[in-house]
Design an enzyme around this catalytic site. Sequence first.
Site, PDB file in Angstrom:
ATOM      1  N   SER A  98       0.814  -1.206   0.000  1.00 27.54           N
ATOM      2  CA  SER A  98       0.000   0.000   0.000  1.00 27.54           C
ATOM      3  C   SER A  98       0.856   1.269   0.000  1.00 27.54           C
ATOM      4  CB  SER A  98      -0.965  -0.032   1.196  1.00 27.54           C
ATOM      5  OG  SER A  98      -1.910   0.998   1.118  1.00 27.54           O
ATOM      6  N   HIS A 101      -2.586  -1.254  -4.924  1.00 29.57           N
ATOM      7  CA  HIS A 101      -4.041  -1.251  -5.054  1.00 29.57           C
ATOM      8  C   HIS A 101      -4.556   0.189  -5.056  1.00 29.57           C
ATOM      9  CE1 HIS A 101      -4.519  -0.137  -0.844  1.00 29.57           C
ATOM     10  NE2 HIS A 101      -3.662  -1.085  -0.523  1.00 29.57           N
TER      11      HIS A 101
END
Length: 307
Positions: free
Chosen positions: A114, A137
Amino acid sequence: MQSEQRNPDAVEQSREQVLELGSDLTKGKNGSIYTLTVIGQIEGHQTLPETAKTTKYEHVLPLLAGIEESDEIDGLLLLLNTVGGDIEAGLAIAELIAGMKKPTVSLVLGGGHSIGVPLAVSAKRSFIAPTASMTIHPVRMTGLVVGAPQTFRYFNRIQEQIVDFVTTNSKISREDFEGYMMATGEMATDVGTILYGREAVSSGLIDRLGGLHDALDCLHKMVSSRRRPRRNQPEAGQPSYRRRRLRNFRCPAARKRHPHFLRRGVCVSRSDPTRFLCEGQEKAGKPNCFMIEYQNQTEDTEGGTRR
């Protein structure tokens, strides 16, 4: 000896620093290296539960500023094993590391997921262990979300900032990074892609595959290169000078006009880098004509004249 002997008080202070901040300062023959760890979840403006391992940005930001200003620290080693966390806090740390002039090297161990991706690429050189992974993501938000077009635009703008930072500080293209971010066939219950060590390097996201020795070796070379003095620079206390091209320089040995380049000249004395032989004197083998240039004034000595 790899490190200098420290007194018991310094050792105890170092242990406390490791326990509180997950950091340590190592002084050796190759320089002083500050090791900083980013682990668990990066805590933002809200305090996370005590059961969660966190990295607090209010501790890391002033620490990085102190490392940059300290004369006792030569380089920064960043060890990453994080699941992500607050976007603004993570980007703040990443921007601060990317803006440092001192040598910085990051090493991804376990995971750099992340917002850990911008942290990994923020250093001047990035490494990843073969078994480590990185999850890419789209932007997520927990809590209350207002279902309005403005919310989508807000998410999109934050995502653009992340993409711009990663692509600027790494070799991955914008198209590839966005493709990894929006992939739907890689994870069963989520959108995005998990890249492992070799895949992260082949995609251009991370510079090299390696471990602790490789990261430290790279950092030591960067520190040594930064310490190495530039050639033809005056020592402390000597007048500053600058190179420039001199045209129509008449040398008595050459008996003709020829262009004179200080950068092509031969240094007469190693202790005085401002003294150079002109090309004509170099060929004639008579070291009696040299140029001395201080700041904006040029002085011709021992037979050299300028027209």
